[in-house]
Design an enzyme around this catalytic site. Structure first.
Site, PDB file in Angstrom:
ATOM      1  N   TYR A 286      72.152 -51.234   3.257  1.00  0.00           N
ATOM      2  CA  TYR A 286      73.504 -51.483   2.740  1.00  0.00           C
ATOM      3  C   TYR A 286      73.592 -51.098   1.263  1.00  0.00           C
ATOM      4  O   TYR A 286      74.616 -50.609   0.793  1.00  0.00           O
ATOM      5  CB  TYR A 286      73.878 -52.960   2.889  1.00  0.00           C
ATOM      6  CG  TYR A 286      74.172 -53.379   4.302  1.00  0.00           C
ATOM      7  CD1 TYR A 286      75.458 -53.276   4.821  1.00  0.00           C
ATOM      8  CD2 TYR A 286      73.171 -53.896   5.126  1.00  0.00           C
ATOM      9  CE1 TYR A 286      75.742 -53.676   6.112  1.00  0.00           C
ATOM     10  CE2 TYR A 286      73.447 -54.295   6.419  1.00  0.00           C
ATOM     11  CZ  TYR A 286      74.728 -54.178   6.914  1.00  0.00           C
ATOM     12  OH  TYR A 286      75.007 -54.566   8.197  1.00  0.00           O
TER      13      TYR A 286
ATOM     14  N   LYS B 180      73.263 -49.637  12.722  1.00  0.00           N
ATOM     15  CA  LYS B 180      72.383 -49.241  11.642  1.00  0.00           C
ATOM     16  C   LYS B 180      71.043 -49.969  11.759  1.00  0.00           C
ATOM     17  O   LYS B 180      71.035 -51.079  12.299  1.00  0.00           O
ATOM     18  CB  LYS B 180      73.012 -49.487  10.274  1.00  0.00           C
ATOM     19  CG  LYS B 180      73.719 -50.821  10.053  1.00  0.00           C
ATOM     20  CD  LYS B 180      73.037 -52.129  10.236  1.00  0.00           C
ATOM     21  CE  LYS B 180      71.859 -52.517   9.442  1.00  0.00           C
ATOM     22  NZ  LYS B 180      71.379 -53.908   9.719  1.00  0.00           N
TER      23      LYS B 180
HETATM   24  P1  NDP Z   1      69.369 -59.605  18.281  1.00  0.00           P
HETATM   25  O1  NDP Z   1      67.913 -59.834  18.323  1.00  0.00           O
HETATM   26  O2  NDP Z   1      70.248 -60.782  18.073  1.00  0.00           O
HETATM   27  O3  NDP Z   1      69.820 -58.913  19.648  1.00  0.00           O
HETATM   28  C1  NDP Z   1      69.225 -57.757  20.148  1.00  0.00           C
HETATM   29  C2  NDP Z   1      69.473 -57.680  21.647  1.00  0.00           C
HETATM   30  O4  NDP Z   1      68.882 -56.494  22.121  1.00  0.00           O
HETATM   31  C3  NDP Z   1      68.825 -58.805  22.448  1.00  0.00           C
HETATM   32  O5  NDP Z   1      69.607 -59.962  22.541  1.00  0.00           O
HETATM   33  C4  NDP Z   1      68.649 -58.166  23.802  1.00  0.00           C
HETATM   34  O6  NDP Z   1      69.876 -58.201  24.511  1.00  0.00           O
HETATM   35  C5  NDP Z   1      68.420 -56.688  23.465  1.00  0.00           C
HETATM   36  N1  NDP Z   1      67.010 -56.307  23.564  1.00  0.00           N
HETATM   37  C6  NDP Z   1      66.527 -55.397  24.425  1.00  0.00           C
HETATM   38  N2  NDP Z   1      65.210 -55.243  24.266  1.00  0.00           N
HETATM   39  C7  NDP Z   1      64.830 -56.082  23.293  1.00  0.00           C
HETATM   40  C8  NDP Z   1      63.577 -56.379  22.692  1.00  0.00           C
HETATM   41  N3  NDP Z   1      62.448 -55.760  23.062  1.00  0.00           N
HETATM   42  N4  NDP Z   1      63.534 -57.303  21.737  1.00  0.00           N
HETATM   43  C9  NDP Z   1      64.656 -57.923  21.329  1.00  0.00           C
HETATM   44  N5  NDP Z   1      65.882 -57.672  21.850  1.00  0.00           N
HETATM   45  C10 NDP Z   1      65.970 -56.759  22.831  1.00  0.00           C
HETATM   46  O7  NDP Z   1      69.641 -58.492  17.206  1.00  0.00           O
HETATM   47  P2  NDP Z   1      70.999 -58.184  16.440  1.00  0.00           P
HETATM   48  O8  NDP Z   1      72.133 -58.286  17.366  1.00  0.00           O
HETATM   49  O9  NDP Z   1      71.044 -58.973  15.211  1.00  0.00           O
HETATM   50  O10 NDP Z   1      70.754 -56.654  15.993  1.00  0.00           O
HETATM   51  C11 NDP Z   1      70.903 -55.583  16.905  1.00  0.00           C
HETATM   52  C12 NDP Z   1      71.195 -54.294  16.132  1.00  0.00           C
HETATM   53  O11 NDP Z   1      72.397 -54.458  15.403  1.00  0.00           O
HETATM   54  C13 NDP Z   1      70.141 -53.925  15.085  1.00  0.00           C
HETATM   55  O12 NDP Z   1      69.991 -52.541  15.036  1.00  0.00           O
HETATM   56  C14 NDP Z   1      70.716 -54.432  13.783  1.00  0.00           C
HETATM   57  O13 NDP Z   1      70.275 -53.707  12.651  1.00  0.00           O
HETATM   58  C15 NDP Z   1      72.191 -54.234  14.017  1.00  0.00           C
HETATM   59  N6  NDP Z   1      73.013 -55.198  13.276  1.00  0.00           N
HETATM   60  C16 NDP Z   1      74.046 -54.718  12.533  1.00  0.00           C
HETATM   61  C17 NDP Z   1      74.838 -55.546  11.820  1.00  0.00           C
HETATM   62  C18 NDP Z   1      75.975 -55.021  11.048  1.00  0.00           C
HETATM   63  O14 NDP Z   1      76.567 -55.781  10.275  1.00  0.00           O
HETATM   64  N7  NDP Z   1      76.346 -53.746  11.204  1.00  0.00           N
HETATM   65  C19 NDP Z   1      74.586 -56.992  11.790  1.00  0.00           C
HETATM   66  C20 NDP Z   1      73.496 -57.414  12.653  1.00  0.00           C
HETATM   67  C21 NDP Z   1      72.747 -56.523  13.347  1.00  0.00           C
HETATM   68  P3  NDP Z   1      69.926 -58.461  26.086  1.00  0.00           P
HETATM   69  O15 NDP Z   1      69.307 -59.801  26.288  1.00  0.00           O
HETATM   70  O16 NDP Z   1      71.354 -58.423  26.394  1.00  0.00           O
HETATM   71  O17 NDP Z   1      69.141 -57.360  26.736  1.00  0.00           O
END
Ligand code: NDP
Length: 389
Positions: free
Chosen positions: A244, A159
């Site tokens: 949410y 989401k």
């Molecule tokens: P993070 O910033 O922690 O992680 C995002 C990951 O995406 C990065 O670690 C990286 O992984 C990859 N990535 C690729 N391109 C980019 C970029 N340009 N900038 C930043 N990251 C990039 O985010 P979250 O994990 O917190 O969130 C990711 C998604 O999950 C969002 O859509 C968020 O809304 C959703 N989410 C949902 C939750 C829920 O409870 N359902 C809770 C938290 C988040 P890599 O290094 O492996 O390429």
């Protein structure tokens, strides 16, 4: 008081959906379930999925590849995939090579199931991967969902589904065209306290709902993170947290909002909030005169969902955590066992794929919510009451 969920509203919705597929649309308007019926009004997998589910034969667990190894994938989804019954962590897709060794050893992943964003499309040739789970910054969801569908994989997308309704349309179309299922990471549809809010509201246990309130906010840290960049996040706390509350309003009332007004909060930190709102309040009008007031913020703590009805009230606070919900009604405390929401959510999707049944959290629901997010932003920008069609 230890209350059990006697009748699961979403099981009923599933039932209604199946009925509608088999026997026409006659049942869809039953008991205020129309929001679920309309969101579920797709047969995403269709005939092709039937074939793939059957051809899986004795395969017990479906393989999931996580795309984007950030906080949520590493902190919640991968651990949850150690507890799932119908799926397991089979692969990863990352743009950060330095993460690979840790993930490989922690989760025993073979080299052939590790991808970069560049070679991701070759995942189509990998029979270990049945489902791709997109956990990237919001504006990247569309591209990777579409590429996953084109690679012949079922998809879970975090989401908010995307940052525009147009992107949602393309994502839904790509999955339909590929004959693959698409679901959204709406974990609270598998969480007992939130399910109880839906049951109490939709079954009118306390009569008609008159008013709802919900708030979700926290203080955001690093000012350089993607959540504060408009092009990656699509907006501020509304996209991330307010969604949410929107979900909570919809599953508790079982209805869709018809209009909205919204007000942006004051910005007190211009370094962080140059591109997106710091906080926002909105008021949805639902059919029957229900008013639902939502609040979201990256500078205040809130975490609640509450309904006031003719004959009583019911609430969950905290409502949206991964665990640790607390709930009460005007009759006393709710008491449910805490579950691993992500494990339940992913198991449900794997089961839906294997049994060719619709997911309760389909792409259509994600699209609907992005439409509401955009209506709220429009109301905020214009100061007008915005009708939602
Ligand atoms: P993070 O910033 O922690 O992680 C995002 C990951 O995406 C990065 O670690 C990286 O992984 C990859 N990535 C690729 N391109 C980019 C970029 N340009 N900038 C930043 N990251 C990039 O985010 P979250 O994990 O917190 O969130 C990711 C998604 O999950 C969002 O859509 C968020 O809304 C959703 N989410 C949902 C939750 C829920 O409870 N359902 C809770 C938290 C988040 P890599 O290094 O492996 O390429």
């Amino acid at each position: 008081m230890n209350r059990k969920i006697i009748s699961h509203p979403w099981s009923r919705r599933q039932f209604i959906h199946n009925l509608s597929l088999n026997a026409g649309m006659a049942a869809l308007a039953m008991n205020g379930m129309h929001v679920f019926a309309s969101c579920n009004d797709n047969n995403p997998a269709g005939e092709q999925n039937k074939t793939s589910a059957m051809s899986k034969g004795s395969k017990k667990k479906l393989g999931i590849a996580l795309v984007g190894l950030g906080g949520y994938a590493g902190g919640q989804l991968a651990p949850a995939l150690q507890q799932t019954e119908h799926c397991y962590l089979a692969g990863i897709v990352t743009g950060t090579p330095s993460k690979i060794d840790t993930w490989k050893s922690k989760y025993n992943l073979p080299d052939k199931n590790i991808y970069s964003y560049e070679n991701f499309d070759s995942i189509k040739d990998n029979p270990d991967i049945d489902i791709v789970y997109v956990v990237l910054p919001n504006s990247m969801h569309a591209e990777y969902v579409i590429r996953a569908a084109k690679a012949g994989k079922h998809v879970i997308c975090e989401k908010p589904m995307a940052i525009t309704v147009e992107d949602c349309d393309k994502m839904i179309a790509a999955c339909k065209e590929a004959g693959k299922m698409l679901s959204i990471g709406y974990r609270l549809h598998f969480e007992p306290y939130n399910l109880e809010m839906a049951r109490l509201g939709q079954k009118k246990v306390y009569g008609n709902i008159k008013k709802m309130n919900a708030g979700f906010g926290f203080t955001i840290g690093n000012p350089a993170q993607w959540r504060l960049k408009k092009d990656l996040a699509g907006g501020g706390p509304l996209m991330d947290l307010g969604i949410y509350c929107i979900q909570g309003f919809c599953y508790t009332t079982g209805m869709e909002p018809i209009a909205v007004r919204a007000q942006e909060g004051k910005k007190t930190d211009m370094e962080k909030f140059r591109e997106v709102e710091q906080s926002l309040s909105w008021q949805f009008e639902f059919p029957g005169g229900i008013v639902a007031e939502g609040k979201t913020s990256y500078a205040d703590s809130m975490n609640n969902l509450r309904a006031e009805a003719d004959k009583g009230w019911f609430e969950v606070d905290p409502a949206y955590n991964y665990s640790g919900q607390r709930g009460a009604t005007s009759d006393g405390a709710m008491d449910f066992k805490h579950v691993n929401q992500q494990a339940k959510q992913m198991d449900d999707f794997a089961d839906a794929v294997m049994n060719n049944r619709p997911t309760p959290v389909p792409g259509e629901m994600g699209r609907r919510d992005v439409k509401y997010l955009q209506a709220i932003y429009k109301a905020m920008r214009t100061g007008e009451r915005v009708e939602i069609k």
